[in-house]
Design an enzyme around this catalytic site. Structure first.
Site, PDB file in Angstrom:
ATOM      1  N   GLU A 158      -5.097  -6.396   2.845  1.00 49.54           N
ATOM      2  CA  GLU A 158      -4.788  -6.379   1.400  1.00 49.54           C
ATOM      3  C   GLU A 158      -5.898  -6.925   0.504  1.00 49.54           C
ATOM      4  OE1 GLU A 158      -0.970  -8.285   0.887  1.00 49.54           O
ATOM      5  OE2 GLU A 158       0.056  -6.796   2.110  1.00 49.54           O
ATOM      6  N   ASN A 201      -6.263  -3.183   6.806  1.00 51.59           N
ATOM      7  CA  ASN A 201      -4.839  -2.882   6.594  1.00 51.59           C
ATOM      8  C   ASN A 201      -4.463  -3.103   5.127  1.00 51.59           C
ATOM      9  OD1 ASN A 201      -2.242  -2.338   7.958  1.00 51.59           O
ATOM     10  ND2 ASN A 201      -1.674  -4.420   7.363  1.00 51.59           N
ATOM     11  N   HIS A 237       5.334   0.632   3.316  1.00 48.23           N
ATOM     12  CA  HIS A 237       6.614   0.071   2.856  1.00 48.23           C
ATOM     13  C   HIS A 237       7.109   0.981   1.730  1.00 48.23           C
ATOM     14  CE1 HIS A 237       6.154  -3.588   5.162  1.00 48.23           C
ATOM     15  NE2 HIS A 237       4.956  -3.786   4.663  1.00 48.23           N
ATOM     16  N   GLU A 266       3.368  -1.008   9.184  1.00 46.65           N
ATOM     17  CA  GLU A 266       4.488  -1.875   8.767  1.00 46.65           C
ATOM     18  C   GLU A 266       5.607  -1.027   8.182  1.00 46.65           C
ATOM     19  OE1 GLU A 266       3.142  -5.089   6.220  1.00 46.65           O
ATOM     20  OE2 GLU A 266       1.323  -5.371   7.406  1.00 46.65           O
ATOM     21  N   ASP A 268       8.672   0.697   6.796  1.00 46.69           N
ATOM     22  CA  ASP A 268      10.099   0.571   6.502  1.00 46.69           C
ATOM     23  C   ASP A 268      10.396   1.398   5.262  1.00 46.69           C
ATOM     24  OD1 ASP A 268       9.023  -1.281   4.618  1.00 46.69           O
ATOM     25  OD2 ASP A 268      10.031  -3.007   5.505  1.00 46.69           O
TER      26      ASP A 268
HETATM   27  C1  XIL Z   1       5.969 -10.445   5.445  1.00 47.68           C
HETATM   28  C2  XIL Z   1       6.988 -10.906   6.467  1.00 47.68           C
HETATM   29  O1  XIL Z   1       7.759  -9.816   6.864  1.00 47.68           O
HETATM   30  C3  XIL Z   1       7.877 -11.984   5.876  1.00 47.68           C
HETATM   31  O2  XIL Z   1       8.714 -12.555   6.867  1.00 47.68           O
HETATM   32  C4  XIL Z   1       7.031 -13.086   5.228  1.00 47.68           C
HETATM   33  O3  XIL Z   1       7.862 -13.983   4.572  1.00 47.68           O
HETATM   34  C5  XIL Z   1       6.047 -12.491   4.252  1.00 47.68           C
HETATM   35  O4  XIL Z   1       5.246 -11.518   4.909  1.00 47.68           O
HETATM   36  N1  XIL Z   1       2.403  -7.078   4.095  1.00 47.68           N
HETATM   37  C6  XIL Z   1       2.001  -7.680   5.254  1.00 47.68           C
HETATM   38  C7  XIL Z   1       2.961  -8.469   6.063  1.00 47.68           C
HETATM   39  O5  XIL Z   1       0.848  -7.470   5.678  1.00 47.68           O
HETATM   40  O6  XIL Z   1       2.354  -9.546   6.712  1.00 47.68           O
HETATM   41  C8  XIL Z   1       4.110  -8.963   5.218  1.00 47.68           C
HETATM   42  O7  XIL Z   1       5.059  -9.572   6.083  1.00 47.68           O
HETATM   43  C9  XIL Z   1       4.721  -7.808   4.447  1.00 47.68           C
HETATM   44  C10 XIL Z   1       3.705  -7.188   3.520  1.00 47.68           C
END
Ligand code: XIL
Length: 450
Positions: A158, A201, A237, A266, A268
């Site tokens: 990020e 990422n 996401h 990641e 979802d």
């Molecule tokens: C999130 C986790 O799922 C949570 O449990 C935590 O509180 C915050 O981080 N981008 C990412 C992940 O790269 O590491 C994040 O994970 C979600 C967004």
């Protein structure tokens, strides 16, 4: 399930490694009726984020162990968890996940080395030179501990801003070290564990936009100058404000064309039922269409522990039941045994069924529009087939939300995107027919479900 070489310092035992190999063999001997084995059939991994604190819950562990072939520690490898005070590393929780994964023959993704978030408070006050030293020491400490055990590392997470500028995000690293911190992190990472794939990422980079263009330019520059980068991670996401982009596959492909692997890291998708299932199908199909898309990871096992639990974005509900999205992913991966399939372990019975109902929705002198509504029976279904027999003179000029095949005047229609249905849920396909002198209604035959 390949490259497991445990460091001696992490209490390796030959027995554990042997057990992992046996489990991996057992997995691959089974039919492709789990996410991991179906993905393996496509040459991909299918992973999930895992929290160490849930591993003791038997349903959680059973679902994880049955379905997934890769794990990403959800928080346990982040900087605040692994180096809470300078120079003192703690790996207890991360080791629990890695040990569990290895005992099950699963691979591990490392997440993440350099990120502005979940950073312990001692990092940001450091001056530039000290920060550089601390960043490299952190990478070396973490990657050294897991050397040879991680298939891919998110080296930098990020680093780009949202919005239209394509600029770098303000962070201690960016603000004090400038753009060069990313390149330095990748070079340090390559030396620390040459076997690991090194990934950049990010989120909101899933389609073509200013942010993904900026990442694209960076990767292109890295490749042209020999900065070591092997892969780009797309967090993915999704929700109604940030839907699956229509150019997702195209975007993955353009990165792959730069000479890097791409991974969905990641995933979802907030929602439920057949709409959520259809979105999951799009994502899996996009990855499978890109040969360098090497795997997918969903961001959690069950809705109840999701970081966005209110949006029920995952494949298993809070009771570990398979959701329609699960069946959609499994069938998109070419697997069998989703909800409704004979022998599916998550199925209460094998009574997959559906009904088909015809209505004429528009009518004019030379033609009409017909609609067939498909409704799942008492169990979720992953797919359906309906037959429609037209009067001999009539012909169909277009059909939507379904895929037809023809035999004489009998049209067999299967889903396009709308196969998976929750119990009792409906979808429909439509068509336009020319009457050619016959105003008779078509006949809809039995609906079959799987
Ligand atoms: C999130 C986790 O799922 C949570 O449990 C935590 O509180 C915050 O981080 N981008 C990412 C992940 O790269 O590491 C994040 O994970 C979600 C967004």
């Amino acid at each position: 399930m390949s490259m497991i070489v445990r460091r001696l310092s992490r209490a390796a035992t030959a027995g554990l490694v042997a057990a992992a190999a046996l489990t991996a063999a057992a997995h691959s001997a089974e039919a492709a009726d789990t996410l991991g084995s179906a993905a393996a059939g496509q040459g991909r991994y299918f992973g999930t984020a895992v929290a160490a604190s849930h591993l003791g819950e038997s349903d959680y562990a059973a679902t994880l162990d049955r379905e997934f072939s890769s794990v990403t520690p959800e928080n346990e490898m982040k900087w605040d968890a692994t180096e809470p005070s300078r120079g003192s590393f703690t790996f207890t929780s991360a080791d629990r996940i890695v040990d569990h994964a290895q005992s099950q023959g699963m691979d591990v993704r490392g997440h993440t080395l350099v990120w502005h978030s979940q950073l312990p408070s001692w990092v940001s006050p450091l001056g530039a030179q000290d920060l550089r030293t601390a960043m490299n020491a952190h990478i070396n400490g973490l990657m050294g501990h897991y050397k040879g055990e991680i298939h891919s590392w998110d080296v930098v997470n990020e680093a780009f801003q949202d919005g239209g500028s394509g600029a770098r995000r303000s962070s201690p690293f960016q603000d004090k070290l400038g753009d060069g911190f990313i390149e330095e992190a990748f070079r340090t990472a390559r030396a620390a564990d040459p076997a690991a794939k090194l990934c950049y990422n990010d989120y909101n980079t899933d389609g073509v936009n200013a942010k993904s263009n900026a990442v694209y330019d960076m990767v292109k520059d890295f490749k042209s100058r020999g900065v070591p980068i092997d892969c780009v991670g797309f967090q993915s996401h999704f929700n109604s404000n940030s839907p699956v982009p229509s150019d997702y596959r195209h975007n993955l492909q353009r990165f792959a064309d730069l000479g890097v692997d791409v991974q969905i890291t990641e995933l979802d998708i907030e929602g439920s039922g057949s709409a959520q299932a259809a979105d999951y199908t799009k994502v899996v199909e996009a990855c499978l269409a890109v040969s360098r898309c090497t795997g997918m990871t969903v961001w959690g096992v069950t809705d109840k522990y999701s970081w966005r639990s209110g949006g029920t974005p995952l494949l298993f509900d809070g009771d570990y039941n398979e959701k329609p999205a699960y069946g959609a992913v499994l069938s998109a991966l070419g697997g069998s045994g989703g909800p409704g399939d004979p022998g599916d372990p998550g199925d209460p019975g094998d009574g997959a069924s559906c009904t088909a109902m015809y209505t004429r929705t528009a009518d004019w002198s030379s033609g009409y529009n017909g609609q067939v509504t498909i409704t799942a029976g008492a169990e979720p279904i992953s797919s359906w087939t309906a037959t429609v027999t037209l009067p001999a003179q009539q012909s169909v000029s277009s059909l939507w939300n379904g895929t037809p095949t023809w035999s004489g005047n009998v049209m067999t229609v299967r889903p396009s995107w709308n196969g998976p249905l929750a119990a009792g849920a409906s979808t429909s396909f439509g068509f336009t027919a020319a009457k050619n002198g016959s105003d008779a209604a078509p006949t809809v035959g039995t609906c079959t479900a799987s």
